[in-house]
Design a protein around this motif. Structure first.
Motif, PDB file in Angstrom:
ATOM      1  N   ALA A 371      20.838   3.696 -10.356  1.00  0.00           N
ATOM      2  CA  ALA A 371      20.465   5.110 -10.395  1.00  0.00           C
ATOM      3  C   ALA A 371      18.947   5.239 -10.440  1.00  0.00           C
ATOM      4  CB  ALA A 371      21.095   5.794 -11.609  1.00  0.00           C
ATOM      5  N   ARG A 372      18.444   6.358  -9.957  1.00  0.00           N
ATOM      6  CA  ARG A 372      17.006   6.626  -9.969  1.00  0.00           C
ATOM      7  C   ARG A 372      16.578   7.169 -11.323  1.00  0.00           C
ATOM      8  NH1 ARG A 372      17.106  10.022  -4.466  1.00  0.00           N
ATOM      9  NH2 ARG A 372      18.146  11.390  -5.954  1.00  0.00           N
ATOM     10  N   ALA A 373      15.498   6.633 -11.818  1.00  0.00           N
ATOM     11  CA  ALA A 373      14.952   7.132 -13.084  1.00  0.00           C
ATOM     12  C   ALA A 373      14.308   8.497 -12.850  1.00  0.00           C
ATOM     13  CB  ALA A 373      13.942   6.153 -13.644  1.00  0.00           C
ATOM     14  N   ALA A 374      14.712   9.489 -13.635  1.00  0.00           N
ATOM     15  CA  ALA A 374      14.156  10.835 -13.479  1.00  0.00           C
ATOM     16  C   ALA A 374      12.695  10.878 -13.900  1.00  0.00           C
ATOM     17  CB  ALA A 374      14.972  11.830 -14.299  1.00  0.00           C
ATOM     18  N   LEU A 375      12.345  10.090 -14.915  1.00  0.00           N
ATOM     19  CA  LEU A 375      10.981  10.007 -15.407  1.00  0.00           C
ATOM     20  C   LEU A 375      10.605   8.545 -15.604  1.00  0.00           C
ATOM     21  CD1 LEU A 375      11.093  12.833 -18.131  1.00  0.00           C
ATOM     22  CD2 LEU A 375      10.083  13.006 -15.825  1.00  0.00           C
ATOM     23  N   ALA A 376       9.313   8.300 -15.773  1.00  0.00           N
ATOM     24  CA  ALA A 376       8.847   6.932 -16.024  1.00  0.00           C
ATOM     25  C   ALA A 376       9.379   6.455 -17.376  1.00  0.00           C
ATOM     26  CB  ALA A 376       7.330   6.883 -16.001  1.00  0.00           C
ATOM     27  N   ILE A 377       9.674   5.143 -17.458  1.00  0.00           N
ATOM     28  CA  ILE A 377      10.168   4.530 -18.695  1.00  0.00           C
ATOM     29  C   ILE A 377       9.255   3.361 -19.037  1.00  0.00           C
ATOM     30  CG2 ILE A 377      12.124   3.436 -19.853  1.00  0.00           C
ATOM     31  CD1 ILE A 377      13.944   4.712 -17.756  1.00  0.00           C
ATOM     32  N   ASP A 396      21.077  14.555  -2.647  1.00  0.00           N
ATOM     33  CA  ASP A 396      21.114  13.642  -1.508  1.00  0.00           C
ATOM     34  C   ASP A 396      22.230  12.606  -1.632  1.00  0.00           C
ATOM     35  OD1 ASP A 396      20.171  12.012  -3.495  1.00  0.00           O
ATOM     36  OD2 ASP A 396      18.293  11.470  -2.501  1.00  0.00           O
ATOM     37  N   GLY A 397      23.087  12.739  -2.643  1.00  0.00           N
ATOM     38  CA  GLY A 397      24.202  11.823  -2.812  1.00  0.00           C
ATOM     39  C   GLY A 397      23.910  10.621  -3.682  1.00  0.00           C
ATOM     40  N   ASP A 398      22.639  10.391  -4.021  1.00  0.00           N
ATOM     41  CA  ASP A 398      22.271   9.267  -4.878  1.00  0.00           C
ATOM     42  C   ASP A 398      22.536   9.650  -6.336  1.00  0.00           C
ATOM     43  OD1 ASP A 398      21.346   6.817  -5.643  1.00  0.00           O
ATOM     44  OD2 ASP A 398      19.336   7.040  -4.796  1.00  0.00           O
ATOM     45  N   TRP A 399      22.468   8.661  -7.220  1.00  0.00           N
ATOM     46  CA  TRP A 399      22.616   8.904  -8.647  1.00  0.00           C
ATOM     47  C   TRP A 399      21.249   8.989  -9.302  1.00  0.00           C
ATOM     48  CZ3 TRP A 399      27.238  10.264 -10.327  1.00  0.00           C
ATOM     49  CH2 TRP A 399      28.383   9.803  -9.664  1.00  0.00           C
ATOM     50  N   ASP A 400      21.079   9.947 -10.196  1.00  0.00           N
ATOM     51  CA  ASP A 400      19.873  10.075 -11.007  1.00  0.00           C
ATOM     52  C   ASP A 400      20.237   9.833 -12.469  1.00  0.00           C
ATOM     53  OD1 ASP A 400      18.241  10.678  -8.875  1.00  0.00           O
ATOM     54  OD2 ASP A 400      18.365  12.854  -9.164  1.00  0.00           O
ATOM     55  N   VAL A 401      19.280   9.287 -13.232  1.00  0.00           N
ATOM     56  CA  VAL A 401      19.516   9.099 -14.656  1.00  0.00           C
ATOM     57  C   VAL A 401      18.300   9.570 -15.441  1.00  0.00           C
ATOM     58  CG1 VAL A 401      18.699   6.683 -14.609  1.00  0.00           C
ATOM     59  CG2 VAL A 401      20.193   7.469 -16.469  1.00  0.00           C
ATOM     60  N   ALA A 402      18.552  10.346 -16.484  1.00  0.00           N
ATOM     61  CA  ALA A 402      17.502  10.817 -17.381  1.00  0.00           C
ATOM     62  C   ALA A 402      17.834  10.356 -18.785  1.00  0.00           C
ATOM     63  CB  ALA A 402      17.407  12.346 -17.338  1.00  0.00           C
ATOM     64  N   LEU A 403      16.828   9.979 -19.550  1.00  0.00           N
ATOM     65  CA  LEU A 403      17.050   9.558 -20.922  1.00  0.00           C
ATOM     66  C   LEU A 403      17.443  10.756 -21.778  1.00  0.00           C
ATOM     67  CD1 LEU A 403      14.175   6.978 -21.517  1.00  0.00           C
ATOM     68  CD2 LEU A 403      16.464   6.632 -20.553  1.00  0.00           C
ATOM     69  N   THR A 404      18.164  10.479 -22.858  1.00  0.00           N
ATOM     70  CA  THR A 404      18.669  11.551 -23.718  1.00  0.00           C
ATOM     71  C   THR A 404      17.612  12.110 -24.651  1.00  0.00           C
ATOM     72  OG1 THR A 404      19.381   9.929 -25.363  1.00  0.00           O
ATOM     73  CG2 THR A 404      20.995  10.604 -23.705  1.00  0.00           C
ATOM     74  N   GLY A 405      16.450  11.462 -24.711  1.00  0.00           N
ATOM     75  CA  GLY A 405      15.404  11.889 -25.646  1.00  0.00           C
ATOM     76  C   GLY A 405      15.025  10.731 -26.539  1.00  0.00           C
ATOM     77  N   ALA A 406      14.793  10.991 -27.817  1.00  0.00           N
ATOM     78  CA  ALA A 406      14.411   9.935 -28.759  1.00  0.00           C
ATOM     79  C   ALA A 406      15.440   8.812 -28.742  1.00  0.00           C
ATOM     80  CB  ALA A 406      14.273  10.513 -30.157  1.00  0.00           C
ATOM     81  N   GLN A 428      11.938  -7.417 -16.827  1.00  0.00           N
ATOM     82  CA  GLN A 428      11.564  -6.150 -16.205  1.00  0.00           C
ATOM     83  C   GLN A 428      10.425  -5.487 -16.973  1.00  0.00           C
ATOM     84  OE1 GLN A 428      15.023  -3.771 -15.589  1.00  0.00           O
ATOM     85  NE2 GLN A 428      13.991  -2.220 -14.331  1.00  0.00           N
ATOM     86  N   ALA A 429       9.500  -4.861 -16.231  1.00  0.00           N
ATOM     87  CA  ALA A 429       8.382  -4.131 -16.838  1.00  0.00           C
ATOM     88  C   ALA A 429       8.672  -2.633 -16.783  1.00  0.00           C
ATOM     89  CB  ALA A 429       7.085  -4.481 -16.119  1.00  0.00           C
ATOM     90  N   SER A 430       7.635  -1.839 -17.004  1.00  0.00           N
ATOM     91  CA  SER A 430       7.804  -0.388 -16.999  1.00  0.00           C
ATOM     92  C   SER A 430       8.359   0.098 -15.667  1.00  0.00           C
ATOM     93  CB  SER A 430       6.467   0.294 -17.291  1.00  0.00           C
ATOM     94  OG  SER A 430       6.042   0.023 -18.616  1.00  0.00           O
ATOM     95  N   VAL A 431       9.108   1.195 -15.740  1.00  0.00           N
ATOM     96  CA  VAL A 431       9.775   1.756 -14.571  1.00  0.00           C
ATOM     97  C   VAL A 431       9.087   3.062 -14.190  1.00  0.00           C
ATOM     98  CG1 VAL A 431      11.948   2.695 -13.700  1.00  0.00           C
ATOM     99  CG2 VAL A 431      11.964   0.704 -15.248  1.00  0.00           C
ATOM    100  N   ALA A 432       8.772   3.204 -12.910  1.00  0.00           N
ATOM    101  CA  ALA A 432       8.163   4.440 -12.432  1.00  0.00           C
ATOM    102  C   ALA A 432       9.246   5.465 -12.123  1.00  0.00           C
ATOM    103  CB  ALA A 432       7.338   4.162 -11.171  1.00  0.00           C
ATOM    104  N   ALA A 433       8.900   6.722 -12.204  1.00  0.00           N
ATOM    105  CA  ALA A 433       9.838   7.782 -11.834  1.00  0.00           C
ATOM    106  C   ALA A 433      10.288   7.587 -10.392  1.00  0.00           C
ATOM    107  CB  ALA A 433       9.180   9.149 -12.005  1.00  0.00           C
ATOM    108  N   GLU A 435      12.144   5.142  -9.387  1.00  0.00           N
ATOM    109  CA  GLU A 435      12.553   3.746  -9.207  1.00  0.00           C
ATOM    110  C   GLU A 435      13.995   3.582  -9.686  1.00  0.00           C
ATOM    111  OE1 GLU A 435      11.155  -0.702 -10.791  1.00  0.00           O
ATOM    112  OE2 GLU A 435       9.842   1.043 -10.987  1.00  0.00           O
ATOM    113  N   HIS A 436      14.753   2.706  -9.009  1.00  0.00           N
ATOM    114  CA  HIS A 436      16.138   2.501  -9.372  1.00  0.00           C
ATOM    115  C   HIS A 436      16.258   1.524 -10.551  1.00  0.00           C
ATOM    116  CE1 HIS A 436      17.081   4.503  -5.577  1.00  0.00           C
ATOM    117  NE2 HIS A 436      18.345   4.601  -6.020  1.00  0.00           N
TER     118      HIS A 436
END
Length: 446
Positions: A371-377, A396-406, A428-433, A435-436
């Protein structure tokens, strides 16, 4: 409690795991360690087919018949010889009779003839093709050409339009589902609804399955209160036992809930001994973190061979694993952290697979979704992180994922709100918005 043969020691296993370091063990190495160490349940019982759902098949289920037993029709229509079909022109055939499901057509079928046939009926003689009934018509009588010809009623002659079927169409071959002597279900399979139906199609009334794994569990901590007790200052209700109970229930094991055990050497030893003498595996929550009262660790060490790990993961870094013994019985021990989210994460990362293996199940990998990260992690290499996420389908049919918060390990609500865990792997290092990333979905998870 285990009926498995003698096991290698923790030291033996450690020597076989590449990169083993008890002070900084990766998730992958810890999983390898546990997989090599845990025993398998050997006892087998015969179980009625309707009671076998969710159990682990102990021996291969081999088909003693062909399924289907005969070539048969996959359609309501007309069975014919493909050699009678004309190339590039309609074919006229005489209807010699009707074949019904559950009956063998005994009549003779000459060249240029066909048989009206129902779905599942045995293919007559050397007929090899079925044309669906909606594609055939009666020989056109003298009529206005603007009117469509009537469909056949299953008597007289039919006309098969050119090119409407190919040789072998709509015919099920004997044994194409299962051939006599073929393995229908392999040992180690966790039986699903389709497997129960498959066994029934072979006429099996019972199946050999491994006995259920027995798992004892309890929480440790003087600050914990069970539901229904008054909540004193500084105390919290014990949620971990209920979470562990629910996760174990999904695995179909036998459960022994020993409640909350206070931080007292005598009480802890009594609980460990009772658990060990009545179960194959023991799961505790709390009492293994650095800085906590060390009664739990001392009792564990006194009763068996236990490794205390600092696993390179977040949440869930502290964990104990090993084997304890009491009065001639042995059990595998999983000492999980006390924080609620860490309990769930370590259960899914380590305990789930180990218990399935102990129950005799073939390896069942956790399903990961991209899934695509909605924001950077933010993430540093060198540990595996599990962050709670909400996965949705994008336009577009792809999956998106957003963190729940804290993402604190004590925020149990984040696990309830989430529908999956974002898995950020060891290197793995930091993930850009955009990025899968890998996501472990909760839906359907054992």
């Amino acid at each position: 409690m285990s009926d498995a043969p003698a096991l290698p020691s923790l030291q033996d296993i450690a020597s076989c795991v590449a990169g083993y370091d008890p002070n900084a063990l990766s998730v992958e190495h810890a999983q390898q360690f546990i997989e090599r160490f845990v025993p398998r349940v050997g006892a087998v019982e015969q179980l009625a087919l309707r009671a076998a759902l969710g159990r682990v098949l102990a021996r291969d289920l081999v088909s003693h018949i062909d399924v289907p037993a005969n070539d048969n029709s996959a359609m309501d229509g007309y069975a014919l010889r493909s050699t009678d079909l004309k190339s590039g022109a309609p074919t006229v055939l005489r209807v010699a009779g009707t074949g019904l499901a559950g009956q063998q057509y005994e009549g003779k079928v000459a060249a240029g003839e066909c048989v009206r046939i129902m779905t599942g009926a045995v293919m007559p003689g050397d007929l090899d093709t079925v044309v669906p009934q909606e594609f055939v018509v009666l020989m056109p009588a003298a009529q206005d050409d603007s009117r469509p010809p009537p469909r056949s009623t299953g008597e007289g002659h039919i006309t098969v339009p050119a090119g409407i079927v190919r040789p072998g169409d709509n015919r099920r071959l004997a044994g194409e589902d299962l051939a006599r002597g073929e393995t229908a279900l392999a040992a180690g399979r966790v039986l699903r609804p389709a497997d129960i139906g498959l066994a029934a199609s072979l006429g099996r009334a019972e199946l050999p399955v491994h006995r259920r794994l027995r798992v004892a569990f309890f929480s440790t901590g003087d600050e914990l209160r069970s539901i229904g007790e008054p909540l004193d200052a500084g105390c919290v209700y014990d949620s971990n036992r209920y979470t562990i109970h629910a996760m174990l229930t999904r695995l179909g094991v036998e459960l022994l809930d020993l409640g909350v055990v206070r931080d007292d050497p005598g009480a802890l030893e009594a609980a460990f001994r009772s658990a060990c003498e009545n179960a194959d595996a023991v799961i505790t929550s709390g009492g293994v973190s650095v800085g906590e009262a060390d009664h739990t660790k001392q009792v564990m060490a006194r009763l068996g061979e236990v490794a205390f790990w600092r696993i390179a993961m977040r949440p869930g870094r502290p964990m104990a694993f090993g084997r304890i013994a009491s009065n001639g019985h042995t059990a595998v021990l999983f000492g999980l952290p006390g924080n609620p989210v860490a309990v769930m994460v370590t259960f899914y990362a380590f305990v789930r697979g180990a218990l399935l293996a102990m129950a005799g199940a073939a390896p069942i990998a956790l399903p990961l979704l991209r899934a695509r990260a909605a924001l950077a992690i933010r993430k540093k290499p060198g540990r595996t992180e599990y962050q709670r996420g909400i996965v949705t389908r994008a336009a577009d049919g792809d999956w998106d994922v957003a963190l729940t918060g804290a993402q604190g390990s004590g925020i149990l609500r984040s696990m309830s709100v989430a529908n999956g865990l974002v898995v950020l792997h060891h290197e793995q290092a930091s993930v850009a918005a955009g990025e899968h990333v890998d996501v472990l979905p909760f839906d359907g998870l054992l």
